[in-house]
Design an enzyme around this catalytic site. Structure first.
Site, PDB file in Angstrom:
ATOM      1  N   PHE A 203      43.734  33.682   6.783  1.00  0.00           N
ATOM      2  CA  PHE A 203      43.030  32.425   6.521  1.00  0.00           C
ATOM      3  C   PHE A 203      43.901  31.507   5.669  1.00  0.00           C
ATOM      4  O   PHE A 203      44.358  31.890   4.593  1.00  0.00           O
ATOM      5  CB  PHE A 203      41.699  32.694   5.806  1.00  0.00           C
ATOM      6  CG  PHE A 203      40.923  31.430   5.509  1.00  0.00           C
ATOM      7  CD1 PHE A 203      40.318  30.711   6.523  1.00  0.00           C
ATOM      8  CD2 PHE A 203      40.817  30.965   4.198  1.00  0.00           C
ATOM      9  CE1 PHE A 203      39.612  29.540   6.253  1.00  0.00           C
ATOM     10  CE2 PHE A 203      40.107  29.789   3.927  1.00  0.00           C
ATOM     11  CZ  PHE A 203      39.508  29.085   4.951  1.00  0.00           C
ATOM     12  N   ARG A 293      41.417  19.314  28.248  1.00  0.00           N
ATOM     13  CA  ARG A 293      40.684  18.103  28.670  1.00  0.00           C
ATOM     14  C   ARG A 293      41.337  16.873  28.040  1.00  0.00           C
ATOM     15  O   ARG A 293      42.246  16.998  27.221  1.00  0.00           O
ATOM     16  CB  ARG A 293      39.255  18.191  28.143  1.00  0.00           C
ATOM     17  CG  ARG A 293      39.243  18.278  26.613  1.00  0.00           C
ATOM     18  CD  ARG A 293      37.857  18.293  26.006  1.00  0.00           C
ATOM     19  NE  ARG A 293      37.913  18.219  24.554  1.00  0.00           N
ATOM     20  CZ  ARG A 293      38.033  19.231  23.731  1.00  0.00           C
ATOM     21  NH1 ARG A 293      38.129  20.454  24.211  1.00  0.00           N
ATOM     22  NH2 ARG A 293      38.081  19.052  22.421  1.00  0.00           N
TER      23      ARG A 293
HETATM   24  C1  MV4 Z   1      41.542  28.217  10.563  1.00  0.00           C
HETATM   25  C2  MV4 Z   1      41.457  27.829   9.205  1.00  0.00           C
HETATM   26  C3  MV4 Z   1      42.172  28.553   8.285  1.00  0.00           C
HETATM   27  N1  MV4 Z   1      42.921  29.602   8.693  1.00  0.00           N
HETATM   28  N2  MV4 Z   1      42.311  29.258  10.908  1.00  0.00           N
HETATM   29  C4  MV4 Z   1      39.890  26.202  13.635  1.00  0.00           C
HETATM   30  C5  MV4 Z   1      39.215  25.206  14.476  1.00  0.00           C
HETATM   31  C6  MV4 Z   1      39.042  24.058  13.580  1.00  0.00           C
HETATM   32  N3  MV4 Z   1      38.019  23.168  14.003  1.00  0.00           N
HETATM   33  C7  MV4 Z   1      38.767  24.722  12.281  1.00  0.00           C
HETATM   34  N4  MV4 Z   1      39.590  25.839  12.274  1.00  0.00           N
HETATM   35  C8  MV4 Z   1      40.141  26.475  11.218  1.00  0.00           C
HETATM   36  N5  MV4 Z   1      40.910  27.542  11.534  1.00  0.00           N
HETATM   37  C9  MV4 Z   1      42.968  29.927   9.974  1.00  0.00           C
HETATM   38  N6  MV4 Z   1      43.713  30.983  10.333  1.00  0.00           N
HETATM   39  C10 MV4 Z   1      40.649  26.763   8.880  1.00  0.00           C
HETATM   40  C11 MV4 Z   1      39.964  26.097   9.861  1.00  0.00           C
HETATM   41  C12 MV4 Z   1      39.067  25.071   9.383  1.00  0.00           C
HETATM   42  C13 MV4 Z   1      37.816  25.446   8.839  1.00  0.00           C
HETATM   43  C14 MV4 Z   1      37.407  26.759   8.783  1.00  0.00           C
HETATM   44  C15 MV4 Z   1      36.168  27.114   8.251  1.00  0.00           C
HETATM   45  C16 MV4 Z   1      35.303  26.123   7.771  1.00  0.00           C
HETATM   46  C17 MV4 Z   1      35.701  24.789   7.817  1.00  0.00           C
HETATM   47  C18 MV4 Z   1      36.964  24.429   8.346  1.00  0.00           C
HETATM   48  C19 MV4 Z   1      37.353  23.113   8.398  1.00  0.00           C
HETATM   49  C20 MV4 Z   1      38.570  22.779   8.923  1.00  0.00           C
HETATM   50  C21 MV4 Z   1      39.432  23.764   9.415  1.00  0.00           C
END
Ligand code: MV4
Length: 447
Positions: A203, A293
């Site tokens: 993460f 898309r």
């Molecule tokens: C993550 C991340 C941190 N570490 N992956 C993926 C899809 C996108 N919409 C959000 N994503 C994230 N992927 C890893 N390995 C952080 C996000 C992330 C997020 C995650 C949990 C709650 C809110 C978020 C807001 C923006 C990005």
């Protein structure tokens, strides 16, 4: 080129596709639900067919209805827009079976990228850096997850393989919590997507979300159109996007852009697409997902490059060669988009109702993609996006000033919108400096 295209969508993107078809000399067929009789996409298409009741699954997701409309009107191709059936491999396959060209990549490529664990595997083989993590974990393999997690390290994130766009994700901060959270994530995924498959990733705290727009044709050519910074989001719904990304350098764009284009050539990608990355605090970038898309935020790229992404997508589907080589493509100036949603700006609850007054801003460098007008009823059946306000300026400062003014001159009465919130964000000192990640709205107390 096609003579006639059906647009299997509604709202601003349906109108956007109609514009592209008109410029290509292609006749258009709109489809609409009973709630959308008075929509502009119906008014401005050459023909329109009612495909069912207001509920999406009875109309815009109703494949037999849409295919019937396509056959009655004798179209050669279907443009799916975004959302709805745009990333359904099944729909793309049905189109193919019925002899109708689906404007997008093949069903196989849609399915491959829709499975996020397989997409990760494919892209790492194609040379893109991925976040340290696991392969696919099926329900039967839960026990192996514990070992994998120790190797990856904490905090980590569990992602549903059939999810994407933030759906079906869980953060785990301590090893003690893994088993239980994995269980929850798996049953959630099974309920929401019909498969319990998940994967793990390290993460990243407050990363930036940056994506590359790409175009690939069936003759083996591919180009990228630069990046978009999409970190301003709430519950995985983007609110503001811009290009260039404030953190991007020309060197990094070239390096990453070349890697993306090579990966697209390796998988033989055909159509418009987006390759999403997270940038961590140390400036490292990692592939996370690919969208097959045209995206909501494609206009910022169009404003900064002068390339019409939707027209290119239609030409590619018609079998033409890309009309551009990488050297033809230049990012010029700066472009920003605000997604105007019919929502309460404090609690983000939908705000359906009739628009009683409407004035869209204009002037140099201003573009509004919308189907809203005075007297239009915003239905509670659909997504709350009612307009996209896109500005272009010679530099970021000019674009920011234009966006601030355009938001002030945008009059929408009778319903609530996100405009007051976007006025605040655009004028926030940290946003003005370009110093923001995906936690920005939380950091400044907006969510
Ligand atoms: C993550 C991340 C941190 N570490 N992956 C993926 C899809 C996108 N919409 C959000 N994503 C994230 N992927 C890893 N390995 C952080 C996000 C992330 C997020 C995650 C949990 C709650 C809110 C978020 C807001 C923006 C990005």
């Amino acid at each position: 080129m096609f003579n006639k295209v059906l647009i299997a969508n509604r709202g601003e993107i349906a109108l956007r596709v109609i514009c592209a078809c008109k410029e290509l000399g292609i006749a258009t067929v709109a489809v609409y639900s009973e709630a959308d009789r008075h929509s502009l996409h119906v008014r401005f298409a050459d023909e329109a067919v009612c495909i069912g009741p207001p509920k999406s699954y009875e109309s815009y997701l109703n494949i037999p209805s849409i295919i019937s409309a396509a056959e009655i009107t004798n179209v050669e191709a279907i443009h799916p827009g975004y959302g709805y059936l745009a990333e359904s491999p099944y729909f793309a396959e049905v189109c193919e079976t019925c002899g109708i060209k689906f404007i997008g990549p093949s069903p196989e490529v849609i399915a491959l990228m829709g499975d996020k664990a397989r997409a990760r595997e494919t892209m790492t083989k194609a040379g893109l850096p991925i976040i340290p993590g696991s392969d696919l974990i099926t329900e039967a393999e839960s026990s192996t997850a514990l070992e994998m997690a120790d190797e990856i390290g904490y905090p980590l994130i569990i992602k549903a393989s059939a999810g994407g766009g933030g759906r079906g994700m869980r953060i785990v901060r301590k090893p003690e919590d893994l088993a239980e959270t994995l269980d929850m994530a798996q049953s959630e995924a099974a309920g929401a997507f019909g498969t319990a498959n998940v994967y793990l990733e390290r993460f990243l705290e407050n990363p930036r979300h940056v994506e590359f727009q790409i175009l690939g044709d069936e003759h083996g050519q591919a180009v990228h159109l630069g990046e978009r910074e999409c970190s301003i989001q709430r519950r995985h719904q983007k609110l503001i996007e811009e290009t260039p990304s404030p953190l991007m350098t020309e060197e990094l764009r070239q390096e990453l852009g070349t890697e993306v284009v090579n990966a697209m050539k390796q998988i033989g990608y055909q159509s418009a697409g987006t390759v999403e990355f997270l940038f961590d605090q140390d400036g490292e970038f990692y592939f996370i997902e690919m969208n097959t898309r045209v995206q909501v935020e494609h206009p910022v790229t169009e404003m900064a490059t002068g390339v019409d992404v939707v027209k290119e997508q239609i030409r590619i589907a018609g079998g033409e060669k890309l009309s551009l080589s990488q050297e033809d493509i230049r990012l010029s100036g700066h472009s920003i988009e605000c997604r105007i949603n019919a929502e309460n700006p404090e609690n983000f609850r939908p705000s359906p109702g009739t628009i009683t007054a409407y004035n869209s801003p204009g002037g140099p460098g201003i573009r509004v993609d919308s189907t809203a007008y005075q007297g239009w009823e915003v239905s509670s059946h659909y997504d709350s996006l009612i307009a996209k306000l896109i500005v272009h300026g010679s530099d970021r400062q000019e674009a920011l000033e234009r966006m601030g003014r355009a938001l002030d001159f945008f009059v929408i009465e009778g319903i609530e919108t996100t405009i007051p919130l976007q006025r605040r964000i655009i004028r926030h000192p940290q946003f003005q400096k370009g110093e923001y990640g995906t936690s920005f709205l939380e950091q400044i107390g907006i969510i």
